[in-house]
Enzyme design. Structure first.
Site: not given
Ligand code: PLP
Length: 396
Positions: A71, A151, A200, A325
């Site tokens: 991501g 998130n 993924g 943290c």
């Molecule tokens: C986990 C996450 C990412 C990063 O994805 P990775 O595959 O871990 O690099 C980006 N944006 C949000 C909102 C996420 O929750």
């Protein structure tokens, strides 16, 4: 000891069906999809099928899906690639509550001369749409990047509305939908975003694979140069087994979404209700009417989130803190700060995030143990007496 996993916004387990789909690509089907021979060609066909599965979940065209390594890569490619392709337009509009993958590239580009605006949110984590309108009156913006769902809190932004405004102002519209994909319906024929990131490992595929949707006609430069893979948009030999896994995970998400959304939301709501009934001075963070079905962010006043997490951990319960943290000093998360969550509450914020693999017994177990933990920590807390402010700044 059993593990009660309630940290699915951090990562999810690989679904057994996903692992099954991947295995042949480590053993007999190890060809290179770019090869001329049919040993590689068969693998290429399977990668293209995975592309169709990802596209189907988004109601997009397979040719609009670019596979990436995660991501974070998708976010970086979308934002940097759009700025670099924008012929001198160097403005970026984003929000204060984005994932570090988005904030990191925006701030880097800011240090290289881009003008970056981070839009505020209100106390429920909802985007300030008037601030968006204001920022868009400035004509030099290349890209608007706002997340689909947060998130930490699960709060969902009105992406269709944001995208319409961004497009009307001549900007490229990107959304980090890493938390939304697989949890809520996404129809890219209806929502006019130009680019969308997914990952993924947030939807029961493995870590280390992601995708970027790039709508046909969108101008975006590559992040990684080299071979002609992914239509020249992302060089590097395809991570075939993981791409196959991502495709299967998207297919599973599509098939099960309706049923799962209801079941997962019911468990989440029962946990929320139970906590609010049994723990005094607990408060839910984020817009409860417009959240992902799987996410609960709750604060316990006058108690440290980390202390709660450690005691939950001793019982095999995996949850997450809203606060990061860093080297001894405990700063509330940038999301809690952007929402203006009071200091006394932001420090005690805990995120519970569910998946299809959680059960009602998981909820029972947390509800049996959490109220006692909060009571014990409040007794120990020198700040628990109401009216006693916690000291500001970094503490051990
Ligand atoms: C986990 C996450 C990412 C990063 O994805 P990775 O595959 O871990 O690099 C980006 N944006 C949000 C909102 C996420 O929750």
């Amino acid at each position: 000891m059993k593990t009660i996993y309630l940290d699915n916004n951090a990562t999810t387990c690989v679904a057994p069906e996903v692992l099954d789909a991947m295995m042949p690509y480590f053993t007999e089907k190890w060809g290179n999809p770019s090869s001329i021979h049919s040993f590689g060609g068969r693998v290429k066909r399977d990668v293209e099928r995975a592309r169709e599965q990802v596209a189907a979940l988004l109601n997009a065209e397979p040719s609009e899906i670019v596979f990436t390594s995660c991501g974070s890569e998708s976010d970086n490619m979308a934002i940097r690639g759009a700025v670099e392709a924008a012929n001198g337009k160097i403005g970026i509009i984003t929000t204060r509550v984005e994932h570090p993958a988005v904030l990191g590239i925006c701030r880097y580009l800011g240090s290289r001369g881009c003008r970056v605006t981070e839009l505020p949110v209100d106390s429920l984590g909802r985007l300030d749409m008037a601030a968006l309108d204001q920022a868009l009156t400035d004509g030099g913006r290349a890209v608007v990047s706002t997340m689909w769902a947060n998130n930490e809190t699960g709060v969902i932004f009105p992406i269709a509305k944001i995208a319409e405004k961004a497009k009307a102002a001549g900007c490229v519209m990107h959304t980090d939908a890493v938390q939304a994909v697989g949890k809520i319906p996404i129809d890219l024929r209806k929502v006019p975003v130009d680019m969308l990131s997914l990952s993924g490992h947030k939807l029961h595929a493995p870590k280390g694979v992601g995708a970027l949707f790039v709508r046909r006609g969108t101008r975006v430069n590559p992040l990684i140069f080299g071979g002609h893979q992914e239509g020249g948009r992302r060089a590097g030999t395809e991570n075939v087994p993981y791409i196959i896994g991502l495709g299967r995970a998207c297919e599973l998400a599509m098939k099960n979404m309706q049923e799962e959304r209801t079941r997962v939301a019911a468990m989440r709501d029962r946990l929320e209700k139970g906590i609010l009934e049994t723990c005094p001075d607990a408060r839910v963070n984020g817009d409860r009417d417009n959240r992902l079905p799987n996410t609960l962010n709750v604060s316990f006043e006058y108690v440290e989130g980390e202390a709660i997490l450690l005691m939950l951990n001793d019982l095999g319960i995996c949850a997450s803190s809203g606060s990061a943290c860093t080297s001894g000093s405990l700063e509330p998360s940038h999301v809690m700060r952007a929402m203006g969550v009071p200091f006394t509450a932001a420090h005690g914020s805990i995120r519970f995030s569910f998946s299809r693999y959680n059960t009602e017994e998981d909820v029972d177990y947390v509800l049996q143990n959490l109220p006692g933990i909060i009571r014990k920590l409040r007794e120990l807390s020198p700040f628990a007496a109401k009216g006693n402010a916690m000291p500001a700044g970094g503490r051990k």
